[in-house]
Motif scaffolding. Structure first.
Motif, PDB file in Angstrom:
ATOM      1  N   ARG A 248      -2.288   9.830   3.735  1.00 49.39           N
ATOM      2  CA  ARG A 248      -3.737   9.836   3.553  1.00 49.39           C
ATOM      3  C   ARG A 248      -4.087   9.513   2.099  1.00 49.39           C
ATOM      4  NH1 ARG A 248      -7.929  11.699   6.671  1.00 49.39           N
ATOM      5  NH2 ARG A 248      -6.435  12.583   8.145  1.00 49.39           N
ATOM      6  N   SER A 249      -3.334  10.060   1.179  1.00 49.49           N
ATOM      7  CA  SER A 249      -3.582   9.827  -0.237  1.00 49.49           C
ATOM      8  C   SER A 249      -3.443   8.343  -0.593  1.00 49.49           C
ATOM      9  CB  SER A 249      -2.618  10.668  -1.075  1.00 49.49           C
ATOM     10  OG  SER A 249      -2.772  10.386  -2.440  1.00 49.49           O
ATOM     11  N   GLU A 250      -2.399   7.688  -0.099  1.00 50.90           N
ATOM     12  CA  GLU A 250      -2.213   6.261  -0.374  1.00 50.90           C
ATOM     13  C   GLU A 250      -3.351   5.447   0.238  1.00 50.90           C
ATOM     14  OE1 GLU A 250       2.623   5.741  -0.565  1.00 50.90           O
ATOM     15  OE2 GLU A 250       1.696   6.166   1.390  1.00 50.90           O
ATOM     16  N   PHE A 251      -3.726   5.803   1.457  1.00 50.67           N
ATOM     17  CA  PHE A 251      -4.790   5.061   2.133  1.00 50.67           C
ATOM     18  C   PHE A 251      -6.132   5.264   1.429  1.00 50.67           C
ATOM     19  CE2 PHE A 251      -7.996   4.267   5.387  1.00 50.67           C
ATOM     20  CZ  PHE A 251      -7.580   3.018   5.851  1.00 50.67           C
TER      21      PHE A 251
ATOM     22  N   LEU B  14       0.817  -1.216   0.000  1.00 51.34           N
ATOM     23  CA  LEU B  14       0.000   0.000   0.000  1.00 51.34           C
ATOM     24  C   LEU B  14       0.850   1.264   0.000  1.00 51.34           C
ATOM     25  CD1 LEU B  14      -2.768  -1.085   2.526  1.00 51.34           C
ATOM     26  CD2 LEU B  14      -2.910  -1.015   0.030  1.00 51.34           C
ATOM     27  N   ASN B  15       2.076   1.165   0.487  1.00 54.34           N
ATOM     28  CA  ASN B  15       2.999   2.303   0.549  1.00 54.34           C
ATOM     29  C   ASN B  15       3.633   2.498  -0.831  1.00 54.34           C
ATOM     30  OD1 ASN B  15       6.217   2.913   2.010  1.00 54.34           O
ATOM     31  ND2 ASN B  15       4.617   4.402   1.658  1.00 54.34           N
ATOM     32  N   THR B  16       2.817   2.996  -1.752  1.00 51.85           N
ATOM     33  CA  THR B  16       3.216   3.042  -3.161  1.00 51.85           C
ATOM     34  C   THR B  16       4.392   3.974  -3.436  1.00 51.85           C
ATOM     35  OG1 THR B  16       1.476   4.675  -3.603  1.00 51.85           O
ATOM     36  CG2 THR B  16       0.950   2.341  -4.017  1.00 51.85           C
ATOM     37  N   ASN B  17       4.602   4.985  -2.591  1.00 47.89           N
ATOM     38  CA  ASN B  17       5.762   5.864  -2.820  1.00 47.89           C
ATOM     39  C   ASN B  17       7.003   5.380  -2.085  1.00 47.89           C
ATOM     40  OD1 ASN B  17       5.431   6.666  -0.159  1.00 47.89           O
ATOM     41  ND2 ASN B  17       4.873   8.783  -0.649  1.00 47.89           N
ATOM     42  N   LYS B  18       6.872   4.266  -1.346  1.00 47.40           N
ATOM     43  CA  LYS B  18       7.983   3.559  -0.691  1.00 47.40           C
ATOM     44  C   LYS B  18       8.763   4.437   0.290  1.00 47.40           C
ATOM     45  CE  LYS B  18       6.831   0.027  -3.078  1.00 47.40           C
ATOM     46  NZ  LYS B  18       5.762  -0.749  -2.484  1.00 47.40           N
ATOM     47  N   ASP B  19       8.038   5.316   1.017  1.00 47.30           N
ATOM     48  CA  ASP B  19       8.709   6.177   2.005  1.00 47.30           C
ATOM     49  C   ASP B  19       8.593   5.636   3.431  1.00 47.30           C
ATOM     50  OD1 ASP B  19       6.063   6.692   2.559  1.00 47.30           O
ATOM     51  OD2 ASP B  19       6.246   8.872   2.438  1.00 47.30           O
TER      52      ASP B  19
END
Length: 174
Positions: free
Chosen positions: A147-150, A137-142
């Motif tokens: 909130r946007s990813e969730f 779910l952590n698409t930007n891998k940070d």
């Protein structure tokens, strides 16, 4: 679109996983008591202080009216129908925002991995699955869920039948 969802085997599998995760009493019917148990689990497993616990309870109090009055009883079939209908419009964004605020127990605007583990424990998903689901779910891998990813995961969990979409990991390994 909504009626097509209820005919898709993968979508039904996702809704079943979501229903079972939310059905804290494991009796096949969602009621207010299931959500009360969920919040108490988050408080217990997250070892929340009094202020954090009160904030979570208030967040849940704003979420529950989305399901109807306090006497609501929702079966798996009714849940699937409601989910399919909610796939259109902004309901899922509202639901996602409320859930984000409940899981983000320290109210810092992100869901940490530790908060994710508490969420999994609270809904009865084996925590050994927390890391791969969080990472998907952590698409930007940070290393944190924004909130946007969730919200993307929440909306697409219900709207998408794409088996490769990361939203499939919102309620464990599906």
């Amino acid at each position: 679109m909504a009626s097509d969802l209820t005919k898709n085997e993968f979508w039904l599998k996702k809704m079943t996983a979501r229903f079972h995760a939310m059905n804290s009493k494991k009796d096949g019917v969602l009621t207010k008591a299931d959500f009360d148990i969920l919040i108490e689990n988050i408080i217990k497993f997250g070892k929340l202080n009094d202020a954090q616990a009160e904030r979570c309870r208030k967040q849940m109090a704003t979420l529950l009216p989305l399901f109807g009055d306090e006497t609501f009883k929702i079966t798996q079939e009714g849940f699937n129908d409601a989910a399919a209908k909610s796939s259109e419009g902004n309901y899922l964004v509202l639901l996602g925002n409320q859930n984000f605020d409940i899981i983000d127990t320290d109210a810092d605007g992100i869901i940490s991995y530790n908060e994710w583990v508490v969420y999994f424990e609270s809904i009865g998903i084996d925590v050994k699955h927390a890391r791969p689901c969080f990472d998907a779910l952590n698409t930007n891998k940070d290393g944190k869920l924004t909130r946007s990813e969730f919200l993307d995961a929440t909306v697409n969990f219900v709207r998408s039948t794409d088996e490769s979409h990361p939203s499939r990991f919102l309620f464990g390994l599906i």
